[in-house]
Design an enzyme around this catalytic site. Structure first.
Site, PDB file in Angstrom:
ATOM      1  N   ASN A  20     -15.864  -6.787 -16.283  1.00 47.97           N
ATOM      2  CA  ASN A  20     -15.311  -6.881 -14.924  1.00 47.97           C
ATOM      3  C   ASN A  20     -14.409  -8.085 -14.693  1.00 47.97           C
ATOM      4  O   ASN A  20     -13.717  -8.160 -13.680  1.00 47.97           O
ATOM      5  CB  ASN A  20     -16.450  -6.899 -13.888  1.00 47.97           C
ATOM      6  CG  ASN A  20     -17.327  -8.134 -14.012  1.00 47.97           C
ATOM      7  OD1 ASN A  20     -18.013  -8.299 -15.008  1.00 47.97           O
ATOM      8  ND2 ASN A  20     -17.305  -9.008 -13.023  1.00 47.97           N
ATOM      9  N   ARG A  43     -22.831  -6.055 -15.083  1.00 48.40           N
ATOM     10  CA  ARG A  43     -24.139  -6.123 -14.426  1.00 48.40           C
ATOM     11  C   ARG A  43     -24.059  -5.686 -12.977  1.00 48.40           C
ATOM     12  O   ARG A  43     -24.902  -4.973 -12.476  1.00 48.40           O
ATOM     13  CB  ARG A  43     -24.702  -7.553 -14.478  1.00 48.40           C
ATOM     14  CG  ARG A  43     -25.162  -7.999 -15.845  1.00 48.40           C
ATOM     15  CD  ARG A  43     -25.715  -9.403 -15.799  1.00 48.40           C
ATOM     16  NE  ARG A  43     -24.692 -10.393 -15.464  1.00 48.40           N
ATOM     17  CZ  ARG A  43     -24.917 -11.690 -15.350  1.00 48.40           C
ATOM     18  NH1 ARG A  43     -26.137 -12.166 -15.519  1.00 48.40           N
ATOM     19  NH2 ARG A  43     -23.943 -12.526 -15.075  1.00 48.40           N
ATOM     20  N   TYR A 230     -26.082 -21.528 -27.073  1.00 45.53           N
ATOM     21  CA  TYR A 230     -24.924 -20.646 -27.239  1.00 45.53           C
ATOM     22  C   TYR A 230     -24.516 -20.611 -28.714  1.00 45.53           C
ATOM     23  O   TYR A 230     -24.266 -19.543 -29.283  1.00 45.53           O
ATOM     24  CB  TYR A 230     -23.767 -21.149 -26.369  1.00 45.53           C
ATOM     25  CG  TYR A 230     -22.529 -20.288 -26.423  1.00 45.53           C
ATOM     26  CD1 TYR A 230     -22.384 -19.198 -25.577  1.00 45.53           C
ATOM     27  CD2 TYR A 230     -21.495 -20.564 -27.320  1.00 45.53           C
ATOM     28  CE1 TYR A 230     -21.245 -18.402 -25.618  1.00 45.53           C
ATOM     29  CE2 TYR A 230     -20.355 -19.775 -27.375  1.00 45.53           C
ATOM     30  CZ  TYR A 230     -20.239 -18.700 -26.519  1.00 45.53           C
ATOM     31  OH  TYR A 230     -19.106 -17.910 -26.577  1.00 45.53           O
ATOM     32  N   LYS A 234     -24.715 -17.346 -31.269  1.00 42.10           N
ATOM     33  CA  LYS A 234     -23.506 -16.827 -31.914  1.00 42.10           C
ATOM     34  C   LYS A 234     -23.624 -16.898 -33.438  1.00 42.10           C
ATOM     35  O   LYS A 234     -23.155 -15.995 -34.148  1.00 42.10           O
ATOM     36  CB  LYS A 234     -22.276 -17.612 -31.440  1.00 42.10           C
ATOM     37  CG  LYS A 234     -21.897 -17.345 -29.989  1.00 42.10           C
ATOM     38  CD  LYS A 234     -21.539 -15.883 -29.743  1.00 42.10           C
ATOM     39  CE  LYS A 234     -21.037 -15.643 -28.324  1.00 42.10           C
ATOM     40  NZ  LYS A 234     -20.732 -14.222 -28.057  1.00 42.10           N
ATOM     41  N   THR A 263     -11.836 -19.297 -18.798  1.00 44.57           N
ATOM     42  CA  THR A 263     -12.740 -18.328 -18.181  1.00 44.57           C
ATOM     43  C   THR A 263     -13.738 -19.059 -17.302  1.00 44.57           C
ATOM     44  O   THR A 263     -13.777 -20.293 -17.260  1.00 44.57           O
ATOM     45  CB  THR A 263     -13.518 -17.539 -19.246  1.00 44.57           C
ATOM     46  OG1 THR A 263     -14.363 -18.453 -19.972  1.00 44.57           O
ATOM     47  CG2 THR A 263     -12.591 -16.822 -20.215  1.00 44.57           C
TER      48      THR A 263
END
Length: 306
Positions: A20, A43, A230, A234, A263
């Protein structure tokens, strides 16, 4: 509408998680622009539906929304059932949905101008200084970024296998390279794909979280620091991708580092636009025939997991 197969048989069916906004939204746009039928998942139903309407307003009608919370087994099953009923297969799965695994000091929408004059490394340094790494956030980060993504893959794997050219792209990061781990033994173990198992990945992630909880950081044990959860998630997903690629040679399974992108997760501190980052992911999703698989791509080019 959902009871019948739709889209011509030569049209690629693609699913993008976390579609989104940001990189995910741009991946959806670029895949749809290339002629794919795209299932945009998110979500939040309101935000996901709004994103689809935005894409349709750009002249891309072959985009549909389906709600997906990657940490919810029933939500994943619902998506799998929808795809099976509506299309009967899946050609491209882009696992983009992720969280930072940290608590942000500032609002995620940050004025980009404050980064003017800062180079790549200065921006990364600023980002790491402006988050808190709590135990709860770390646990949620591993649960979402590794286990959530893994469970989506497991549920949609049969649909990818129903495709004549099933492709799976796990959006990765330079934070997922083995160099983030300072324990040489663990690093070699994670790179030894011939012997590495999913069970061992679970054990390593459990040990990391226990060490993190015991000391607030796993640095003494050679675990990553700065967005530690994180990075570990990954690293684990990169390794799992390689295990899967070996197990399923009929599929094309690769990892794609989009670059340091502006972002919400990076608080707009990145150096690339979402469009540029998404291009580096879509390029991997649409690699020419020849079945390169089990590889890591950085900025659209083949690179090392180390």
């Amino acid at each position: 509408m959902e009871g019948a197969k739709s889209s011509p048989p030569n049209t690629r069916i693609a699913v993008v998680t976390g579609g989104n906004k940001g990189i995910g939204f741009e991946v959806c746009r670029q895949l749809a622009s290339g002629g794919a039928t795209v299932v945009l998942t998110a979500r939040d139903e309101t935000r996901g539906t709004a994103a689809v309407e935005k894409l349709k307003g750009l002249g891309l009608p072959d985009v549909v929304f389906h709600q997906l919370e990657i940490t919810d087994a029933s939500s994943i099953a619902g998506l799998a059932d929808f795809l099976k009923t509506r299309f009967g297969r899946l050609d491209i799965l882009v696992n983009n949905a992720a969280i930072g695994g940290v608590e942000y000091v500032h609002e995620l929408d940050t004025d980009e101008e404050k980064f003017s004059g800062l180079d790549y490394h200065q921006r990364l340094e600023w980002l790491e200084k402006n988050v808190n790494e709590s135990v709860d956030a770390a646990k949620q980060g591993v649960q979402t970024n590794y286990y959530g993504t893994k469970h989506v893959i497991e549920a949609l794997l049969p649909l990818l296998q129903s495709s004549s050219d099933g492709r799976l792209v796990n959006v990765s990061s330079e934070y997922g390279l083995l160099t983030v781990i300072n324990n040489e033994e663990v690093r070699q173990e994670l790179n030894g794909i011939d012997n590495l198992t999913e069970k061992r990945l679970d054990e390593l992630l459990d040990t990391f979280l226990k060490d993190f909880e015991a000391g607030g950081t796993g640095e003494a044990h050679g675990w990553p620091t700065g967005f530690a959860a994180y990075k570990m998630a990954k690293v684990a997903m990169n390794a799992y991708s390689r295990i899967l690629a070996k197990r399923h040679p009929e599929l094309r399974i690769n990892c794609a580092h989009p670059g340091y992108v502006k972002t919400h997760m990076t608080m707009s501190s990145g150096v690339l636009t979402p469009e540029e980052g998404a291009h580096n992911v879509v390029k991997v999703a649409l690699l020419p025939d020849g079945r390169p698989t089990g590889l890591f791509f950085a900025l659209g080019e083949e690179a090392s997991f180390v």
